[in-house]
Write a protein that holds these residues in place. Structure first.
Motif, PDB file in Angstrom:
ATOM      1  N   ARG A 197       0.773  -1.244  -0.034  1.00 30.67           N
ATOM      2  CA  ARG A 197      -0.023   0.122   0.013  1.00 30.67           C
ATOM      3  C   ARG A 197       0.920   1.347  -0.091  1.00 30.67           C
ATOM      4  N   SER A 198       2.275   1.013   0.039  1.00 27.24           N
ATOM      5  CA  SER A 198       3.223   2.231   0.056  1.00 27.24           C
ATOM      6  C   SER A 198       4.183   1.819  -1.013  1.00 27.24           C
ATOM      7  N   PHE A 199       4.224   2.643  -1.878  1.00 31.46           N
ATOM      8  CA  PHE A 199       5.602   2.332  -2.875  1.00 31.46           C
ATOM      9  C   PHE A 199       5.855   3.474  -3.694  1.00 31.46           C
ATOM     10  N   LEU A 200       7.079   3.303  -4.145  1.00 28.07           N
ATOM     11  CA  LEU A 200       7.526   4.407  -4.898  1.00 28.07           C
ATOM     12  C   LEU A 200       7.632   3.843  -6.336  1.00 28.07           C
ATOM     13  N   TYR A 201       6.971   4.431  -7.351  1.00 26.97           N
ATOM     14  CA  TYR A 201       6.749   4.011  -8.751  1.00 26.97           C
ATOM     15  C   TYR A 201       7.724   4.800  -9.643  1.00 26.97           C
ATOM     16  N   LEU A 202       8.290   4.241 -10.559  1.00 25.63           N
ATOM     17  CA  LEU A 202       8.954   5.061 -11.524  1.00 25.63           C
ATOM     18  C   LEU A 202       8.632   4.640 -12.886  1.00 25.63           C
ATOM     19  N   SER A 203       8.382   5.719 -13.708  1.00 28.26           N
ATOM     20  CA  SER A 203       7.850   5.554 -15.183  1.00 28.26           C
ATOM     21  C   SER A 203       8.990   5.794 -16.063  1.00 28.26           C
ATOM     22  N   GLY A 204       9.542   4.645 -16.805  1.00 30.16           N
ATOM     23  CA  GLY A 204      10.886   4.918 -17.782  1.00 30.16           C
ATOM     24  C   GLY A 204      10.036   5.248 -19.062  1.00 30.16           C
ATOM     25  N   GLU A 205       9.998   6.542 -19.633  1.00 35.27           N
ATOM     26  CA  GLU A 205       9.735   6.904 -21.111  1.00 35.27           C
ATOM     27  C   GLU A 205      10.699   7.756 -21.605  1.00 35.27           C
ATOM     28  N   VAL A 206      10.470   8.511 -22.472  1.00 32.98           N
ATOM     29  CA  VAL A 206      11.502   9.480 -22.936  1.00 32.98           C
ATOM     30  C   VAL A 206      11.830  10.555 -21.623  1.00 32.98           C
ATOM     31  N   GLY A 207      11.156  10.776 -20.820  1.00 32.12           N
ATOM     32  CA  GLY A 207      11.336  11.538 -19.664  1.00 32.12           C
ATOM     33  C   GLY A 207      11.231  10.140 -18.579  1.00 32.12           C
ATOM     34  N   VAL A 208      11.600  10.438 -17.317  1.00 31.45           N
ATOM     35  CA  VAL A 208      11.560   9.500 -16.177  1.00 31.45           C
ATOM     36  C   VAL A 208      10.697  10.435 -15.318  1.00 31.45           C
ATOM     37  N   GLY A 209       9.373   9.791 -14.890  1.00 34.76           N
ATOM     38  CA  GLY A 209       8.467  10.129 -14.011  1.00 34.76           C
ATOM     39  C   GLY A 209       8.459   9.047 -12.863  1.00 34.76           C
ATOM     40  N   GLY A 210       7.810  10.025 -11.874  1.00 34.92           N
ATOM     41  CA  GLY A 210       7.862   9.227 -10.290  1.00 34.92           C
ATOM     42  C   GLY A 210       6.620   9.364  -9.764  1.00 34.92           C
TER      43      GLY A 210
ATOM     44  N   GLU B  45       7.423   0.497   1.164  1.00 35.40           N
ATOM     45  CA  GLU B  45       7.425  -0.912   0.975  1.00 35.40           C
ATOM     46  C   GLU B  45       7.880  -1.384  -0.342  1.00 35.40           C
ATOM     47  N   ALA B  46       8.144  -0.770  -1.272  1.00 35.64           N
ATOM     48  CA  ALA B  46       8.406  -1.415  -2.477  1.00 35.64           C
ATOM     49  C   ALA B  46       8.923  -0.306  -3.246  1.00 35.64           C
ATOM     50  N   VAL B  47       9.482  -0.603  -4.469  1.00 32.15           N
ATOM     51  CA  VAL B  47       9.891   0.096  -5.505  1.00 32.15           C
ATOM     52  C   VAL B  47       9.466  -0.314  -6.830  1.00 32.15           C
ATOM     53  N   VAL B  48       8.861   0.075  -7.686  1.00 36.74           N
ATOM     54  CA  VAL B  48       8.208  -0.512  -8.571  1.00 36.74           C
ATOM     55  C   VAL B  48       8.816   0.249  -9.870  1.00 36.74           C
ATOM     56  N   LEU B  49       9.202  -0.637 -10.994  1.00 34.72           N
ATOM     57  CA  LEU B  49       9.898   0.193 -12.246  1.00 34.72           C
ATOM     58  C   LEU B  49       8.848  -0.133 -13.350  1.00 34.72           C
ATOM     59  N   GLY B  50       8.337   0.894 -13.785  1.00 35.44           N
ATOM     60  CA  GLY B  50       7.200   0.705 -15.195  1.00 35.44           C
ATOM     61  C   GLY B  50       7.560   1.259 -16.382  1.00 35.44           C
ATOM     62  N   GLY B  51       6.632   1.464 -17.167  1.00 34.35           N
ATOM     63  CA  GLY B  51       6.979   1.975 -18.567  1.00 34.35           C
ATOM     64  C   GLY B  51       8.043   1.030 -19.483  1.00 34.35           C
ATOM     65  N   ILE B  52       8.633   1.695 -20.077  1.00 27.71           N
ATOM     66  CA  ILE B  52       9.834   0.837 -20.730  1.00 27.71           C
ATOM     67  C   ILE B  52      10.588   0.186 -19.647  1.00 27.71           C
ATOM     68  N   TYR B  53      10.925   0.465 -18.406  1.00 31.08           N
ATOM     69  CA  TYR B  53      11.621  -0.204 -17.491  1.00 31.08           C
ATOM     70  C   TYR B  53      11.082  -1.820 -17.281  1.00 31.08           C
ATOM     71  N   ARG B  54       9.737  -1.861 -17.310  1.00 28.71           N
ATOM     72  CA  ARG B  54       9.274  -3.236 -17.330  1.00 28.71           C
ATOM     73  C   ARG B  54      10.228  -4.286 -18.300  1.00 28.71           C
ATOM     74  N   GLY B  55      10.004  -3.971 -19.560  1.00 29.93           N
ATOM     75  CA  GLY B  55      10.484  -4.957 -20.370  1.00 29.93           C
ATOM     76  C   GLY B  55      12.206  -5.218 -20.250  1.00 29.93           C
ATOM     77  N   LEU B  56      12.599  -3.953 -19.815  1.00 30.95           N
ATOM     78  CA  LEU B  56      14.215  -4.041 -19.647  1.00 30.95           C
ATOM     79  C   LEU B  56      14.722  -4.710 -18.135  1.00 30.95           C
ATOM     80  N   ALA B  57      13.774  -4.758 -17.296  1.00 34.10           N
ATOM     81  CA  ALA B  57      14.003  -5.092 -16.048  1.00 34.10           C
ATOM     82  C   ALA B  57      15.205  -6.087 -15.925  1.00 34.10           C
ATOM     83  N   PRO B  58      15.140  -7.362 -16.545  1.00 35.68           N
ATOM     84  CA  PRO B  58      16.131  -8.252 -16.393  1.00 35.68           C
ATOM     85  C   PRO B  58      17.633  -7.821 -16.409  1.00 35.68           C
ATOM     86  N   TRP B  59      17.896  -6.530 -17.271  1.00 32.92           N
ATOM     87  CA  TRP B  59      19.272  -6.235 -17.260  1.00 32.92           C
ATOM     88  C   TRP B  59      19.373  -4.821 -16.542  1.00 32.92           C
ATOM     89  N   LEU B  60      18.205  -4.253 -16.089  1.00 28.60           N
ATOM     90  CA  LEU B  60      18.581  -2.858 -15.098  1.00 28.60           C
ATOM     91  C   LEU B  60      18.389  -3.333 -13.797  1.00 28.60           C
TER      92      LEU B  60
END
Length: 447
Positions: free
Chosen positions: A261-274, A376-391
């Motif tokens: 219920r408490s997490f930091l979300y990152l959205s990777g696109e051309v910019g990086v949102g949070g 509680e968690a850090v969640v990587l979204g946007g293009i980071y989801r597909g790139l997660a195995p290497w990021l």
């Protein structure tokens, strides 16, 4: 290529008609603070106004109970919300008549007495429209009261440097097609939520450096563009928010991690949102600009960012930087990201080095944020989801070395990629739907 606020109802809308009901137990409305003048006005209206307010509150209680359970009988609703069966039956009849609930045809006989008919949220009727306008694509999504995607359209196009009015004319054309598809499925769109990159507040994009926009009244521009194409829709309420905020809400509601219920979300696109979710609530900050982690400093003497500062995180971990550092065309967009994934999977060293550098800078900035806010968690979204195995390995190393609490040991499940459901367009549409769930009487079906 085509593939994929809460809008508040007008105060002038009439409430749903009230059927006759048996004497019912009613729950008090949640406590609110009122000014002396408001309190005096409330007293002058008398008990009838109080009863109407409580009934609206109880309609929402019943509708949300059915929504949360998926399938439930009237008796089970009564037990869950603490109302009498007679009161619940009356409220259910009003919600059935309004098109918010449906009887599934199933019965449940888990208790003595006559079997109960199972209720579910209606798959037709009120729905929300979410629109993500990003740098190199637009996605439009319609979501029903149950939270299911019913329409999804995406067009890949470059919005950089394009006059906002032109962008919204493009967006309105896509949205108009989505509204037609929704109508074919007997969905009634009750509001539109826009998801945009940059600083968004009060219906205006205050600053979106990657789009080249400043002080653009996006809600009004979109409303005008859609009305020009679909005047039959009437004046749909339109709201706007930052795309990372709305993607974080989608992750909260649909991501399948109900304990987080408490997490930091990152959205990777051309910019990086949070975006920051605390206790199930989105944190907007004092002015609505919280979460701009892409402009946190990753290296004080780094390259100049489009925002005017130097060494911003997105200069190392944004889509353009990732593609450029991997030896790809930085403007290749979605196909370029797919090629980056392919090269990384094949062990291409420039691709792996670019992802490793991005992961290190992400981990450096994230460790400071984690030390500060303790999610509680850090969640990587946007293009980071597909790139997660290497990021993720590089991000993980930085977090394990720099977070002082000791809760982020290497390999911690607290760091993860977002779910497939965690996208901004769906979160935007679902936010409209949440407004309906909170006050169904404010969204009566047309007669």
């Amino acid at each position: 290529m085509t593939s994929s606020s809460p809008a508040s109802p007008s105060a002038s809308r009439p409430a749903s008609p009230e059927p006759a009901e048996p004497p019912a137990q009613i729950l008090p409305p949640p406590p609110v603070s009122v000014t002396p003048s408001a309190a005096a006005a409330s007293r002058s209206l008398g008990a009838k106004a109080d009863k109407d307010t409580v009934r609206r509150h109880n309609l929402s209680l019943v509708l949300r109970a059915v929504h949360d359970e998926g399938e439930i009988t009237r008796a089970q609703v009564a037990a869950r919300v603490g109302l009498t069966r007679a009161a619940v039956s009356s409220l259910v009849e009003q919600l059935l008549e309004g098109g918010f609930l449906a009887e599934s045809g199933k019965t449940f006989s888990g208790q003595a007495g006559r079997p109960g008919t199972v209720l579910q949220v209606a798959r037709t009727g009120a729905a929300g429209l979410g629109i993500e306008i990003n740098i190199d694509y637009v996605t439009v999504c319609a979501v029903d009261l149950g939270g299911s995607d019913r329409v999804r359209l995406t067009e890949h196009l470059d919005n950089r440097g394009t006059p906002p009015a032109d962008v919204f004319r493009r967006v309105a054309r896509i949205a108009a097609r989505a509204t037609e598809s929704a109508a074919e499925q007997q969905l009634r769109l009750v509001g539109v939520q826009l998801a945009l990159p940059g600083l968004v507040s009060g219906g205006t994009v205050r600053h979106a450096p990657n789009l080249g926009w400043s002080r653009v009244a996006v809600e009004g521009l979109f409303a005008q563009a859609l009305a020009a194409l679909r005047p039959d829709l009437g004046p749909l309420p339109v709201s706007a928010d930052n795309e990372a905020n709305l993607a974080a809400l989608a992750e909260l509601w649909f991501g399948g991690h109900r304990a987080d219920r408490s997490f930091l979300y990152l959205s990777g696109e051309v910019g990086v949102g949070g975006a920051l979710v605390l206790g199930g609530q989105l944190l907007h900050g004092a002015h609505g600009f919280a979460g701009e982690i892409g402009h946190a400093v990753a290296h004080a003497d780094g390259p100049t960012c489009r925002c005017g500062a130097r060494g911003c995180l997105e200069q190392y971990a944004g889509q353009l930087a990732l593609l450029r550092n991997a030896g790809l065309d930085e403007n290749a967009g979605v196909p370029g990201v797919a090629e980056l994934e392919r090269r990384a999977a094949a062990g291409d060293e420039p691709a792996l080095a670019a992802l490793r550098t991005a992961g290190e800078k992400l981990g450096l900035v994230l460790s400071g944020a984690v030390n500060l806010i303790d999610p509680e968690a850090v969640v990587l979204g946007g293009i980071y989801r597909g790139l997660a195995p290497w990021l993720l390995p590089a991000v993980d190393r930085e977090l394990s070395q720099r977070v002082v609490s000791g809760l982020w040991a290497a390999g911690s499940p607290r760091l993860r990629a977002s779910s497939l459901s965690g996208d901004a367009a769906r979160g935007a549409a679902a936010l409209v739907v949440r407004a309906v769930l909170a006050d169904p009487a404010g969204y009566p079906a047309p007669r």
